[in-house]
Design a protein around this motif. Structure first.
Motif, short mmCIF file in Angstrom:
data_model
loop_
_atom_site.label_atom_id
_atom_site.label_comp_id
_atom_site.label_asym_id
_atom_site.label_seq_id
_atom_site.Cartn_x
_atom_site.Cartn_y
_atom_site.Cartn_z
N ILE A 416 0.81 -1.05 0.11
CA ILE A 416 -0.05 -0.01 0.05
C ILE A 416 0.82 1.33 0.05
CG2 ILE A 416 -1.91 -1.30 1.11
CD1 ILE A 416 -1.16 0.69 3.73
N SER A 417 2.07 1.10 0.14
CA SER A 417 2.99 2.45 0.11
C SER A 417 4.41 1.85 -0.66
CB SER A 417 3.47 2.95 1.39
OG SER A 417 4.33 3.95 1.00
N ALA A 418 4.75 2.27 -1.93
CA ALA A 418 5.85 1.53 -2.48
C ALA A 418 6.91 2.56 -2.10
CB ALA A 418 5.55 1.70 -4.08
N GLU A 419 6.84 3.86 -2.15
CA GLU A 419 7.77 4.63 -1.92
C GLU A 419 7.73 6.04 -1.05
OE1 GLU A 419 9.46 5.88 -5.84
OE2 GLU A 419 7.60 7.12 -6.34
N HIS A 420 6.53 6.44 -0.74
CA HIS A 420 6.25 7.63 -0.29
C HIS A 420 5.86 7.49 1.28
CE1 HIS A 420 3.90 9.18 -4.17
NE2 HIS A 420 5.45 9.16 -4.05
N GLY A 421 5.79 6.24 1.79
CA GLY A 421 5.66 5.90 3.20
C GLY A 421 4.16 5.80 3.60
N ILE A 422 3.96 5.88 5.16
CA ILE A 422 2.74 5.88 5.39
C ILE A 422 2.04 7.08 5.78
CG2 ILE A 422 1.44 4.71 7.29
CD1 ILE A 422 2.16 2.61 5.24
N GLY A 423 3.09 7.84 6.83
CA GLY A 423 2.69 9.16 7.46
C GLY A 423 1.34 9.13 8.11
N ARG A 424 0.43 10.23 7.72
CA ARG A 424 -0.76 9.89 8.26
C ARG A 424 -1.73 9.65 7.57
NH1 ARG A 424 -1.53 13.39 12.91
NH2 ARG A 424 0.65 14.39 13.51
N ALA A 425 -1.69 9.94 6.18
CA ALA A 425 -2.82 9.49 5.05
C ALA A 425 -2.87 7.94 5.19
CB ALA A 425 -2.04 10.27 3.77
N LYS A 426 -2.13 7.25 5.43
CA LYS A 426 -2.23 5.55 5.35
C LYS A 426 -2.28 5.13 6.64
CE LYS A 426 -0.82 5.40 0.47
NZ LYS A 426 0.37 5.03 -0.46
N LEU A 427 -2.38 5.75 7.71
CA LEU A 427 -2.14 5.05 8.92
C LEU A 427 -3.16 4.14 9.04
CD1 LEU A 427 -0.40 5.48 11.54
CD2 LEU A 427 -2.17 7.00 12.35
N ALA A 428 -4.40 4.39 8.64
CA ALA A 428 -5.56 3.55 8.96
C ALA A 428 -5.51 2.20 8.15
CB ALA A 428 -6.94 4.31 8.54
N TYR A 429 -4.40 2.29 7.17
CA TYR A 429 -4.43 1.07 6.19
C TYR A 429 -3.33 0.04 6.49
CZ TYR A 429 -7.69 4.27 4.42
OH TYR A 429 -8.78 5.14 4.34
N LEU A 430 -2.48 0.63 7.57
CA LEU A 430 -1.13 -0.28 7.56
C LEU A 430 -1.25 -1.59 8.03
CD1 LEU A 430 2.04 0.11 7.90
CD2 LEU A 430 1.76 0.42 10.32
N ARG A 431 -2.46 -1.96 8.49
CA ARG A 431 -2.78 -3.39 8.96
C ARG A 431 -3.06 -4.14 7.64
NH1 ARG A 431 -4.84 -0.63 13.24
NH2 ARG A 431 -3.97 -1.35 15.57
N LEU A 432 -3.40 -3.51 6.61
CA LEU A 432 -3.72 -4.41 5.40
C LEU A 432 -2.48 -5.01 5.12
CD1 LEU A 432 -5.61 -1.90 3.18
CD2 LEU A 432 -6.52 -4.04 4.50
N ASN A 433 -1.03 -4.66 5.31
CA ASN A 433 0.30 -4.88 5.01
C ASN A 433 0.98 -5.66 6.00
OD1 ASN A 433 1.14 -2.83 2.21
ND2 ASN A 433 0.09 -4.87 1.97
N ARG A 434 0.60 -5.34 7.22
CA ARG A 434 1.48 -5.56 8.24
C ARG A 434 0.89 -6.33 9.68
NH1 ARG A 434 7.09 -4.96 8.04
NH2 ARG A 434 7.47 -3.12 6.80
N THR A 435 1.11 -7.34 10.04
CA THR A 435 0.41 -8.24 11.16
C THR A 435 0.59 -7.44 12.30
OG1 THR A 435 2.28 -9.31 11.79
CG2 THR A 435 1.19 -10.25 9.89
N ALA A 436 -0.52 -7.69 13.39
CA ALA A 436 -0.37 -7.07 14.59
C ALA A 436 0.99 -7.33 15.32
CB ALA A 436 -1.52 -7.91 15.59
N ALA A 437 1.35 -8.64 14.98
CA ALA A 437 2.80 -8.83 15.73
C ALA A 437 3.90 -7.81 15.13
CB ALA A 437 3.27 -10.27 15.53
N GLU A 438 3.79 -7.58 14.02
CA GLU A 438 4.87 -6.71 13.42
C GLU A 438 4.98 -5.11 13.81
OE1 GLU A 438 6.18 -7.39 8.78
OE2 GLU A 438 4.28 -7.89 8.99
N ILE A 439 3.46 -5.05 13.81
CA ILE A 439 3.21 -3.46 14.43
C ILE A 439 3.60 -3.44 15.86
CG2 ILE A 439 1.45 -1.88 14.76
CD1 ILE A 439 0.00 -2.96 12.39
N ASP A 440 3.55 -4.62 16.60
CA ASP A 440 3.88 -4.53 18.02
C ASP A 440 5.36 -4.44 18.04
OD1 ASP A 440 2.56 -4.50 20.32
OD2 ASP A 440 3.67 -6.54 20.89
N ALA A 441 6.02 -5.10 17.12
CA ALA A 441 7.50 -5.14 17.16
C ALA A 441 8.15 -3.73 16.76
CB ALA A 441 8.10 -5.92 16.43
#
Ligand code: FAD
Ligand code: MLT
Ligand code: ZN
Length: 464
Positions: A416-441
């Motif tokens: 969901i982010s190739a090169e621009h990052g997550i920032g605030r704009a994609k914060l709500a969608y990070l979970r589409l690509n990263r597991t809860a365990a990864e976000i915890d780490a």
């Protein structure tokens, strides 16, 4: 215009004086009109809120500013050129904006190690100019080169036009120095190609979006300059043919420096916006721009590859700098031309190359089924599988558009982010690509480096 004086400070009572003592009176800005120049996101989608802008003049001052803010628990948002496209560089809720505008030094190129050292606020163009003056080239290039800073580019792991050849910012970063929120400076700027002495700060800080530490200086690798450059534009009827051609160019053309995709609608918009003629008499649905760079004979080798491409409806080639720049303009001017239409939803995604053509065909329908008045602009770095899905004609806060596009990307194993990052704009969608365990780490890494939690809150990591 005064920086302080009759304004009532929105900072904790001792903090403004402390900050002025560190950076000097002139470099703590609190005037509302001045501050508004730092709170507008480049895309026009969000406007932030900052209590002050602080402009340190050295790495030590950056560290001292962070330590003072941490003592008061006051949030800090690092800002370089403010060209980021995910709303990560503007402060919210009265956070302090730490601007790197005074950290612009670019040191002499070290030709023996082919590296250059620069302060975080140095614009990309200044690094490129220093590299050229020494007979080498910096491996990353972006259309925002005049304004984007190397610190911001490290923080976002910027990609750009030559990733296919040289990789993103991470691969150019030999050394980094950064200030933590406890006031420590970490990292080194030694030209050592090998250094396995534990955790690798360039790898950890690259792509951390200002959430772990503030980059103060970088040591960047340079690559040899090409003797010969050629650019070609190829027209295709379908996305499938264009992407198949991109894959073949990538496999067969050793000099490849860029493979970029644009569409008929985007090219027509650029032509209208810049008042330039179209590249071909008959507009084609998809255009592939290919750049080659290498030893003499690039244009002949490019012609050999071109002869094996299928489905080419039309083509143009340029060898001299001005005609090459004219072909590049059809691609590079997309961002500015689309921005003129109003606030843009910028969805920067990568797909596996095998699924890129069908994604390009399907994503328009997914958006227009939801919002029939929306305009969908598609362009990007086809060689990397990276397409920029830009949507205009919908409200800035219409999150449904972002959601349907990013869900489609995740369903098809994309990023969901190739090169621009997550920032605030994609914060709500990070979970589409990263597991809860990864976000915890990731949160654990954040806590270790920024225990006060003051660096860029609300960016990259969803609240725990
Ligand atoms: P800013 O926008 O100021 O900040 C970006 C992020 O980095 C924020 O989270 C901020 O807090 C953080 N940050 C900034 N400086 C520091 C620091 N010193 N230490 C720690 N954190 C920091 N991006 C691409 O990847 N590829 C492209 O091809 C590309 N083309 C572009 C073309 C145009 C016309 C525009 C407007 C933008 C483009 N971008 C592209 C996006 C943008 O230029 C990059 O994200 C760039 O890396 C941002 O640099 P900046 O200095 O403007 O950072
Ligand atoms: C580009 O490739 O032009 C940039 O990433 C900017 C954009 O996405 O508009
Ligand atoms: Zn891009």
């Amino acid at each position: 215009m005064g920086n302080h004086g009759d304004v009532t400070s929105r900072l904790p009572s001792d903090l403004p004086a402390e900050l002025r003592r560190i950076v000097g009176d002139r470099h703590v800005l609190e005037d509302a009109e001045v501050l508004s120049g730092f709170t507008h996101d480049w895309t026009g989608r969000v406007v932030g809120d900052t209590a002050a802008v602080v402009r340190p003049g050295s790495a030590e001052e950056v560290a001292a500013v962070l330590a003072a803010c941490a003592q008061h628990g006051h949030a800090v948002v690092p800002q370089g050129g403010n060209t980021g496209l995910v709303a990560g560089s503007v402060a919210f809720d009265g956070a302090i904006t730490l601007s790197t505008a005074r950290l612009t030094a670019v040191h002499e190129v070290d030709t023996l190690s082919a590296t250059v050292r620069a302060e975080a606020g140095a614009p990309l163009a200044a690094v490129q100019a220093a590299a050229h003056a020494s007979g080498s080239t910096f491996g990353v290039d972006l259309a925002a080169r005049g304004t984007a800073t190397v610190g911001g580019m490290v923080a976002t792991n910027a990609g750009g036009l030559h990733v296919i050849r040289h990789g993103p910012m991470r691969e150019q970063l030999m050394g980094v120095r950064a200030a933590r929120s406890n006031g420590d400076l970490i990292g080194a700027l030694r030209p050592l190609a090998k250094d396995n002495t534990g955790y690798h700060w360039p790898s950890i800080l690259c792509g951390s979006e200002g959430t772990l530490a503030v980059v103060t200086d970088v040591l960047l690798r340079l690559v040899p300059s090409a003797e010969d450059v050629a650019v070609a534009l190829f027209a295709f009827a379908t996305a499938h043919e264009a992407i198949t051609a991109a894959a073949l160019v990538r496999r067969a053309f050793a000099d490849v420096n860029a493979i970029e995709l644009v569409t008929d609608a985007g090219v027509a918009l650029v032509c209208a916006s810049l008042d330039v003629p179209p590249p071909f008499a008959t507009p084609a649905p998809y255009l592939l721009l290919v750049e080659g760079a290498g030893t003499p004979g690039v244009v002949e080798r490019l012609a050999d590859v071109a002869a094996s491409l299928e489905g080419v409806l039309d083509s143009a080639v340029a060898v001299d700098p001005e005609p090459r720049a004219a072909l590049w303009r059809y691609r590079e001017a997309h961002t500015e031309s689309i921005a003129r239409l109003g606030p843009v939803h910028k969805l920067d995604v990568t797909l596996p190359l095998s699924g890129l053509a069908s994604f390009i065909e399907d994503v328009r329908a997914v958006v227009t089924d939801l919002r029939p008045d929306a305009a969908v602009w598609l362009f990007g770095h086809a060689g990397d599988g990276n397409v920029h899905v830009n949507v205009t004609g919908v409200a800035p806060d219409d999150e449904d558009v972002d959601r349907v596009v990013l869900e489609l990307v995740a369903q098809r194993d994309g990023s969901i982010s190739a090169e621009h990052g997550i920032g605030r704009a994609k914060l709500a969608y990070l979970r589409l690509n990263r597991t809860a365990a990864e976000i915890d780490a990731m949160r654990a890494v954040k806590r270790a480096l920024d225990p006060a939690g003051i660096l860029n809150p609300g960016v990259l990591l969803p609240a725990g």
